[in-house]
Design an enzyme around this catalytic site. Structure first.
Site, PDB file in Angstrom:
ATOM      1  CD  GLU A  31      -3.009  -1.316   2.093  1.00  0.00           C
ATOM      2  OE1 GLU A  31      -2.942  -0.575   3.097  1.00  0.00           O
ATOM      3  OE2 GLU A  31      -3.934  -2.131   1.892  1.00  0.00           O
TER       4      GLU A  31
ATOM      5  CE1 TYR B 124      -4.475   6.200   2.444  1.00  0.00           C
ATOM      6  CE2 TYR B 124      -6.862   6.259   2.235  1.00  0.00           C
ATOM      7  CZ  TYR B 124      -5.719   6.388   3.000  1.00  0.00           C
ATOM      8  OH  TYR B 124      -5.830   6.708   4.320  1.00  0.00           O
TER       9      TYR B 124
ATOM     10  CD  GLU C  25      -4.529 -10.960  -6.129  1.00  0.00           C
ATOM     11  OE1 GLU C  25      -4.003  -9.964  -5.575  1.00  0.00           O
ATOM     12  OE2 GLU C  25      -5.709 -11.289  -5.947  1.00  0.00           O
TER      13      GLU C  25
ATOM     14  CB  ALA D 276       1.038   7.932   2.027  1.00  0.00           C
TER      15      ALA D 276
HETATM   16  N1  THU Z   1      -5.970  -6.795  -2.268  1.00  0.00           N
HETATM   17  C1  THU Z   1      -5.098  -7.663  -2.867  1.00  0.00           C
HETATM   18  O1  THU Z   1      -3.881  -7.584  -2.667  1.00  0.00           O
HETATM   19  N2  THU Z   1      -5.625  -8.616  -3.676  1.00  0.00           N
HETATM   20  C2  THU Z   1      -6.948  -8.800  -3.915  1.00  0.00           C
HETATM   21  O2  THU Z   1      -7.312  -9.662  -4.704  1.00  0.00           O
HETATM   22  C3  THU Z   1      -7.931  -7.994  -3.190  1.00  0.00           C
HETATM   23  C4  THU Z   1      -7.398  -6.808  -2.481  1.00  0.00           C
HETATM   24  C5  THU Z   1      -5.431  -5.774  -1.373  1.00  0.00           C
HETATM   25  C6  THU Z   1      -5.442  -4.380  -1.922  1.00  0.00           C
HETATM   26  C7  THU Z   1      -5.412  -3.561  -0.638  1.00  0.00           C
HETATM   27  O3  THU Z   1      -4.049  -3.401  -0.247  1.00  0.00           O
HETATM   28  C8  THU Z   1      -6.118  -4.423   0.372  1.00  0.00           C
HETATM   29  O4  THU Z   1      -6.164  -5.727  -0.176  1.00  0.00           O
HETATM   30  C9  THU Z   1      -7.520  -3.974   0.704  1.00  0.00           C
HETATM   31  O5  THU Z   1      -8.275  -3.811  -0.432  1.00  0.00           O
END
Ligand code: THU
Length: 143
Positions: free
Chosen positions: A56, A60, A67, A58
């Protein structure tokens, strides 16, 4: 992992080993804003295994999914065709790839590609990838 296997041919023992490692990768996730940790492993058609976590930011929208990170690792390693994608979340959720990641996976997914959800270090739900992205826009549309 041995070389030159068919896409559908990830052995049960290889699968168990990958699923068992995903919780360790969850601990490396950088999810300081959502606290929703995700780890993924992409297996290519040569049997190469490529791990990734969500990263992630800052700002967003600049964050990346697990993946996406794993696909980047596969491409960097020279892989080009995805046989399976394993996904684990730090919660009890069975996580399927988000819409954007379905498109990213679809770019490289073998016809028999499967998405495998991992919970508690073990494979649980198994989904044919192309059932998650019917009528996809892909490389052939640009030819
Ligand atoms: N996220 C993933 O890494 N893969 C997914 O298939 C769904 C969501 C992450 C993105 C974000 O960092 C967090 O989960 C919340 O959405």
């Amino acid at each position: 992992m041995s070389a030159a296997r068919l896409s559908s041919d990830v052995s049960a023992s290889d699968e168990a080993a990958i699923a068992a490692r995903l919780p360790d990768y969850l601990a490396r996730s950088y999810a300081r804003y959502s606290n929703f940790t995700v780890a993924s492993a992409v297996v290519d058609e040569q049997g190469g295994v490529h791990f990734g976590v969500n990263v992630e930011n800052a700002a967003y929208p600049s964050g990346t999914c697990a993946e996406q990170t794993a696909i980047g690792a596969m491409i960097t390693a020279g892989g080009r065709r995805i046989a399976r994608v394993y996904i684990a979340a730090g919660s009890d959720a069975v996580v399927q790839p988000c819409g954007a990641c379905r498109q990213r996976i679809g770019e490289f997914a073998a016809r028999t590609c499967e998405i495998v959800s991992v919970q508690g270090g073990a494979a649980t739900v198994r989904t044919p990838f192309w059932s998650l992205l019917p009528e996809a826009f892909g490389p052939a549309d640009l030819e």
